[in-house]
Design a protein around this motif. Structure first.
Motif, PDB file in Angstrom:
ATOM      1  N   GLY A  78       0.849  -1.187   0.000  1.00  0.00           N
ATOM      2  CA  GLY A  78       0.000   0.000   0.000  1.00  0.00           C
ATOM      3  C   GLY A  78       0.880   1.230   0.000  1.00  0.00           C
ATOM      4  N   ARG A  79       0.744   2.052   1.024  1.00  0.00           N
ATOM      5  CA  ARG A  79       1.557   3.263   1.150  1.00  0.00           C
ATOM      6  C   ARG A  79       2.651   3.117   2.208  1.00  0.00           C
ATOM      7  NH1 ARG A  79      -0.052   7.196  -1.838  1.00  0.00           N
ATOM      8  NH2 ARG A  79      -2.142   7.223  -2.678  1.00  0.00           N
ATOM      9  N   LYS A  80       2.834   1.928   2.713  1.00  0.00           N
ATOM     10  CA  LYS A  80       3.867   1.657   3.722  1.00  0.00           C
ATOM     11  C   LYS A  80       5.104   1.064   3.058  1.00  0.00           C
ATOM     12  CE  LYS A  80       0.950   2.098   7.355  1.00  0.00           C
ATOM     13  NZ  LYS A  80       0.085   3.158   6.966  1.00  0.00           N
ATOM     14  N   VAL A  81       6.274   1.505   3.519  1.00  0.00           N
ATOM     15  CA  VAL A  81       7.555   1.027   3.006  1.00  0.00           C
ATOM     16  C   VAL A  81       8.354   0.440   4.160  1.00  0.00           C
ATOM     17  CG1 VAL A  81       9.734   1.719   1.922  1.00  0.00           C
ATOM     18  CG2 VAL A  81       7.598   2.779   1.205  1.00  0.00           C
ATOM     19  N   VAL A  82       8.978  -0.704   3.931  1.00  0.00           N
ATOM     20  CA  VAL A  82       9.799  -1.363   4.948  1.00  0.00           C
ATOM     21  C   VAL A  82      11.231  -1.438   4.438  1.00  0.00           C
ATOM     22  CG1 VAL A  82      10.137  -3.463   6.303  1.00  0.00           C
ATOM     23  CG2 VAL A  82       7.823  -2.736   5.707  1.00  0.00           C
ATOM     24  N   LEU A  83      12.176  -1.001   5.293  1.00  0.00           N
ATOM     25  CA  LEU A  83      13.591  -1.028   4.972  1.00  0.00           C
ATOM     26  C   LEU A  83      14.358  -1.761   6.065  1.00  0.00           C
ATOM     27  CD1 LEU A  83      14.194   2.706   3.936  1.00  0.00           C
ATOM     28  CD2 LEU A  83      13.706   0.775   2.435  1.00  0.00           C
ATOM     29  N   TYR A  84      15.463  -2.391   5.675  1.00  0.00           N
ATOM     30  CA  TYR A  84      16.328  -3.106   6.620  1.00  0.00           C
ATOM     31  C   TYR A  84      17.783  -2.753   6.356  1.00  0.00           C
ATOM     32  CZ  TYR A  84      19.165  -6.862   8.550  1.00  0.00           C
ATOM     33  OH  TYR A  84      20.137  -7.561   9.222  1.00  0.00           O
ATOM     34  N   ARG A  85      18.522  -2.535   7.438  1.00  0.00           N
ATOM     35  CA  ARG A  85      19.975  -2.385   7.365  1.00  0.00           C
ATOM     36  C   ARG A  85      20.564  -2.879   8.671  1.00  0.00           C
ATOM     37  NH1 ARG A  85      22.256   3.494   6.898  1.00  0.00           N
ATOM     38  NH2 ARG A  85      22.106   3.405   9.147  1.00  0.00           N
ATOM     39  N   ARG A  86      21.503  -3.784   8.592  1.00  0.00           N
ATOM     40  CA  ARG A  86      22.142  -4.303   9.803  1.00  0.00           C
ATOM     41  C   ARG A  86      22.900  -3.175  10.489  1.00  0.00           C
ATOM     42  NH1 ARG A  86      22.733  -8.963  12.322  1.00  0.00           N
ATOM     43  NH2 ARG A  86      24.640  -9.345  13.491  1.00  0.00           N
ATOM     44  N   SER A  87      22.681  -3.036  11.782  1.00  0.00           N
ATOM     45  CA  SER A  87      23.302  -1.977  12.570  1.00  0.00           C
ATOM     46  C   SER A  87      24.774  -2.293  12.835  1.00  0.00           C
ATOM     47  CB  SER A  87      22.559  -1.819  13.895  1.00  0.00           C
ATOM     48  OG  SER A  87      23.196  -0.855  14.698  1.00  0.00           O
ATOM     49  N   LEU A  88      25.591  -1.263  12.871  1.00  0.00           N
ATOM     50  CA  LEU A  88      27.001  -1.427  13.187  1.00  0.00           C
ATOM     51  C   LEU A  88      27.253  -1.418  14.692  1.00  0.00           C
ATOM     52  CD1 LEU A  88      28.445   0.976  10.464  1.00  0.00           C
ATOM     53  CD2 LEU A  88      28.233  -1.512  10.371  1.00  0.00           C
ATOM     54  N   SER A  89      26.253  -1.028  15.467  1.00  0.00           N
ATOM     55  CA  SER A  89      26.380  -0.929  16.914  1.00  0.00           C
ATOM     56  C   SER A  89      26.202  -2.297  17.573  1.00  0.00           C
ATOM     57  CB  SER A  89      25.321   0.031  17.463  1.00  0.00           C
ATOM     58  OG  SER A  89      25.342   0.034  18.866  1.00  0.00           O
ATOM     59  N   ASP A  90      27.008  -2.552  18.602  1.00  0.00           N
ATOM     60  CA  ASP A  90      26.886  -3.802  19.359  1.00  0.00           C
ATOM     61  C   ASP A  90      25.774  -3.722  20.398  1.00  0.00           C
ATOM     62  OD1 ASP A  90      28.984  -4.943  17.981  1.00  0.00           O
ATOM     63  OD2 ASP A  90      30.489  -4.234  19.414  1.00  0.00           O
ATOM     64  N   LYS A  91      25.243  -2.526  20.649  1.00  0.00           N
ATOM     65  CA  LYS A  91      24.205  -2.336  21.660  1.00  0.00           C
ATOM     66  C   LYS A  91      22.813  -2.679  21.150  1.00  0.00           C
ATOM     67  CE  LYS A  91      26.858   1.295  23.874  1.00  0.00           C
ATOM     68  NZ  LYS A  91      26.907   2.698  24.257  1.00  0.00           N
ATOM     69  N   VAL A  92      22.702  -2.944  19.872  1.00  0.00           N
ATOM     70  CA  VAL A  92      21.413  -3.228  19.241  1.00  0.00           C
ATOM     71  C   VAL A  92      21.163  -4.735  19.222  1.00  0.00           C
ATOM     72  CG1 VAL A  92      20.160  -3.064  17.055  1.00  0.00           C
ATOM     73  CG2 VAL A  92      21.600  -1.187  17.790  1.00  0.00           C
ATOM     74  N   ASN A  93      19.908  -5.134  19.472  1.00  0.00           N
ATOM     75  CA  ASN A  93      19.542  -6.529  19.307  1.00  0.00           C
ATOM     76  C   ASN A  93      19.423  -6.794  17.815  1.00  0.00           C
ATOM     77  OD1 ASN A  93      19.389  -7.043  22.039  1.00  0.00           O
ATOM     78  ND2 ASN A  93      17.231  -6.486  22.158  1.00  0.00           N
ATOM     79  N   HIS A  94      20.382  -7.510  17.256  1.00  0.00           N
ATOM     80  CA  HIS A  94      20.411  -7.750  15.827  1.00  0.00           C
ATOM     81  C   HIS A  94      19.347  -8.761  15.408  1.00  0.00           C
ATOM     82  CE1 HIS A  94      24.023  -5.402  15.238  1.00  0.00           C
ATOM     83  NE2 HIS A  94      24.595  -6.044  16.241  1.00  0.00           N
ATOM     84  N   ILE A  95      18.787  -8.560  14.248  1.00  0.00           N
ATOM     85  CA  ILE A  95      17.810  -9.495  13.694  1.00  0.00           C
ATOM     86  C   ILE A  95      18.581 -10.680  13.128  1.00  0.00           C
ATOM     87  CG2 ILE A  95      16.073  -9.842  11.903  1.00  0.00           C
ATOM     88  CD1 ILE A  95      15.449  -6.819  12.160  1.00  0.00           C
ATOM     89  N   GLU A  96      18.227 -11.864  13.573  1.00  0.00           N
ATOM     90  CA  GLU A  96      18.887 -13.090  13.115  1.00  0.00           C
ATOM     91  C   GLU A  96      18.036 -13.767  12.059  1.00  0.00           C
ATOM     92  OE1 GLU A  96      21.940 -13.884  14.077  1.00  0.00           O
ATOM     93  OE2 GLU A  96      21.981 -12.194  15.472  1.00  0.00           O
ATOM     94  N   PHE A  97      18.684 -14.289  11.059  1.00  0.00           N
ATOM     95  CA  PHE A  97      17.984 -14.988   9.977  1.00  0.00           C
ATOM     96  C   PHE A  97      18.165 -16.478  10.128  1.00  0.00           C
ATOM     97  CE2 PHE A  97      18.849 -10.814   8.091  1.00  0.00           C
ATOM     98  CZ  PHE A  97      17.583 -10.469   7.743  1.00  0.00           C
TER      99      PHE A  97
END
Length: 97
Positions: A78-97
């Protein structure tokens, strides 16, 4: 580059998050990009809304913003857009595939 299984997984994760901002008639500008850049670095997965008054469609905006942010365009629904970029910070809970 995301494969179809990873893209599907990210779409599922994005279905429960709220859009963080809106792109309006001013389109893609520096303030909009700065805000998205900070958000994607903290969250890895973001969603934004493209308003009817915007000069681009959701898919066009998503592809262009992803290129500017060095992110992956996940989808435009629709009018929603989803973007992904792996964070360089270690403080972020990374998304695992």
């Amino acid at each position: 580059m995301l494969n179809s299984k990873q893209r599907s997984n990210l779409r599922g994760l994005a279905s429960v998050i709220e859009p963080i901002t809106q792109m309006g008639k001013s389109g893609i500008n520096e303030a909009f990009i700065d805000g998205l850049d900070k958000a994607i670095e903290k969250r890895e997965l973001i969603k934004f809304t493209v308003l009817e008054t915007a000069p681009l469609t959701a898919k066009e905006a998503g592809i262009e913003v992803a290129e500017i942010l060095s992110a992956e365009f996940v989808c435009a629904i629709g009018r929603k857009v989803v973007l992904y970029r792996r964070s360089l910070s270690d403080k972020v809970n990374h998304i695992e595939f």
